[in-house]
Design a protein around this motif. Structure first.
Motif, PDB file in Angstrom:
ATOM      1  N   GLU A 110       2.696   1.076   6.864  1.00  0.00           N
ATOM      2  CA  GLU A 110       1.533   1.027   5.983  1.00  0.00           C
ATOM      3  C   GLU A 110       0.222   1.309   6.705  1.00  0.00           C
ATOM      4  O   GLU A 110      -0.670   1.958   6.155  1.00  0.00           O
ATOM      5  CB  GLU A 110       1.456  -0.332   5.276  1.00  0.00           C
ATOM      6  CG  GLU A 110       2.400  -0.450   4.098  1.00  0.00           C
ATOM      7  CD  GLU A 110       2.063  -1.631   3.197  1.00  0.00           C
ATOM      8  OE1 GLU A 110       1.159  -2.421   3.546  1.00  0.00           O
ATOM      9  OE2 GLU A 110       2.703  -1.770   2.147  1.00  0.00           O
ATOM     10  N   LYS A 143       0.831  -1.206   0.000  1.00  0.00           N
ATOM     11  CA  LYS A 143       0.000   0.000   0.000  1.00  0.00           C
ATOM     12  C   LYS A 143       0.868   1.259   0.000  1.00  0.00           C
ATOM     13  O   LYS A 143       0.363   2.369   0.050  1.00  0.00           O
ATOM     14  CB  LYS A 143      -0.907   0.022   1.235  1.00  0.00           C
ATOM     15  CG  LYS A 143      -2.063  -0.947   1.202  1.00  0.00           C
ATOM     16  CD  LYS A 143      -2.975  -0.702   2.398  1.00  0.00           C
ATOM     17  CE  LYS A 143      -4.208  -1.601   2.340  1.00  0.00           C
ATOM     18  NZ  LYS A 143      -5.132  -1.339   3.472  1.00  0.00           N
ATOM     19  N   LYS A 172      -3.750   1.956  -1.527  1.00  0.00           N
ATOM     20  CA  LYS A 172      -4.608   0.839  -1.923  1.00  0.00           C
ATOM     21  C   LYS A 172      -3.698  -0.332  -2.265  1.00  0.00           C
ATOM     22  O   LYS A 172      -2.651  -0.149  -2.885  1.00  0.00           O
ATOM     23  CB  LYS A 172      -5.462   1.226  -3.141  1.00  0.00           C
ATOM     24  CG  LYS A 172      -6.450   0.156  -3.589  1.00  0.00           C
ATOM     25  CD  LYS A 172      -7.097   0.533  -4.909  1.00  0.00           C
ATOM     26  CE  LYS A 172      -8.112   1.640  -4.764  1.00  0.00           C
ATOM     27  NZ  LYS A 172      -9.379   1.180  -4.130  1.00  0.00           N
ATOM     28  N   ASP A 177      -5.432   6.451   3.038  1.00  0.00           N
ATOM     29  CA  ASP A 177      -5.998   5.586   2.011  1.00  0.00           C
ATOM     30  C   ASP A 177      -5.902   6.251   0.636  1.00  0.00           C
ATOM     31  O   ASP A 177      -5.662   7.454   0.519  1.00  0.00           O
ATOM     32  CB  ASP A 177      -7.469   5.286   2.323  1.00  0.00           C
ATOM     33  CG  ASP A 177      -7.620   4.394   3.545  1.00  0.00           C
ATOM     34  OD1 ASP A 177      -6.672   3.647   3.856  1.00  0.00           O
ATOM     35  OD2 ASP A 177      -8.684   4.460   4.199  1.00  0.00           O
TER      36      ASP A 177
END
Length: 357
Positions: free
Chosen positions: A294, A272, A277, A299
């Motif tokens: 992470e 990520k 993502k 996000d």
């Protein structure tokens, strides 16, 4: 042996789709070359603004009179976690300063992304693009209705059987079932990524038992053997990314292509770090540096924007250690060649396997 409901739907000679890889990889030359060779070339428009989408559609039309498609990302609501944002800015600052990278000041805005998405849809309808595929969700019902009224074939993306069923119920004409082997960002939208890491060999027959629309297999397929296996399990065609990424017409820079051509399967990891993502690519210094942080990263699409300057400057410098080198799990099968030669080799291999059987 090549004709089936998918080739009839897409009006192509072979059930081979070039994956719509966003970020400049799917050049007009690559898209046209695949379509001219009998497959389906796809523009990866996920990171394009509407004007860029229109320009590339017009370019592709100049290079081929065969069917081609455009892939769009379906916008999803997101929030900015101020604590994660500040933490990550501090974390990335030394790398940005070391690279002397120019940082974007504005963060993504959901309302603006929605507006751009609908403008892109309007362009597809005005330009009479024959095929449109979607990633990261199912578009609004009214948008699906308008696209179908224009005669545009719609393809969804799924990483679980439940997502595939949602695509079928929404009105998609076909669906890409994307196994966990796939490179880059997979199209997960209904469940957390950790619950949808389903291998393609397991995924295809389960989806085939629950769907009426054609299934397109994606994830780690690089040659005729993969196509034949997918067909035996219930797929009507395949979508291939990494195999076309290293082709001569691809827009990937040479250091990226070389990284895939010389990578091994155990170097391919999930991360990520670059976008917020989960995505699959070649392990490097940046991924290793970020892997313990992470959980504290923002996000998607916030993290994707925060690392944009690092990725862009590293690409300019030819430094693969800070680039997102997305790749599927079969890098040993990659071959440097023209897109048309790749399709010919796949067809030849499939026919050879069929003869032996």
């Amino acid at each position: 042996m090549w004709k089936n409901e998918l080739t009839k739907l897409l009006k192509v000679q072979y059930p081979i789709i070039q994956a719509p890889m966003a970020g400049g990889i799917t050049t007009s030359e690559l898209v046209a070359a695949v379509s001219n060779a009998g497959g389906l070339g796809m523009i990866g428009a996920g990171y394009m603004n509407p004007e860029q989408v229109l320009l590339q559609i017009k370019e592709v039309k100049q290079l081929t009179d065969k069917p081609f498609g455009v892939n769009l990302f379906v916008p999803s609501p997101f929030e900015v976690d101020k604590e994660k944002l500040q933490y990550t800015k501090t974390l990335l600052r030394p790398i940005i300063e070391e690279l002397d990278a120019e940082v974007e000041r504005e963060l993504p805005n959901f309302e603006e992304e929605q507006h751009a998405f609908h403008k892109q849809l309007n362009i597809l309808m005005e330009e009479k693009v024959p095929i449109c595929s979607f990633t990261f969700g199912v578009p609004p019902i009214n948008a699906i209705r308008k696209l179908k009224e224009k005669g545009i074939v719609l393809i969804g993306t799924a990483t679980t059987v439940s997502e595939a069923i949602l695509n079928e119920k929404s009105g998609m004409d076909a669906v890409v079932v994307q196994g966990s082997e796939a490179g880059g960002h997979r199209g997960t939208f209904h469940h957390e990524n950790k619950n949808s890491l389903i291998g393609l060999m397991s995924f295809i027959p389960q989806a085939a038992d629950h769907l009426m629309i054609p299934i397109i297999a994606a994830g780690g397929i690089m040659d005729g053997r993969g196509l034949m296996a997918a067909k035996c399990l219930g797929a009507r065609g395949v979508q291939m990314g990494s195999a076309f990424l290293v082709c001569d017409e691809s827009g990937a820079i040479q250091v990226y292509k070389e990284a895939i051509l010389h990578a091994t399967e155990d170097q391919i990891v999930l991360t990520k770090a670059f976008s917020g993502k989960m995505a699959r690519g070649i392990n490097n210094h940046f991924i290793e540096k970020m892997k313990y942080d992470e959980i504290r990263l923002p996000d998607y699409p916030i993290q994707n924007e925060l690392t944009k300057a690092i990725r862009k400057k590293s690409a300019t410098m030819g430094n693969p250690e800070n680039m997102s080198l997305w790749s599927g799990q079969s890098p040993r099968l990659s071959k440097k060649m023209k897109a048309s030669a790749l399709i010919k080799s796949i067809i030849s291999e499939v026919e050879g396997i069929r003869a032996k059987l």
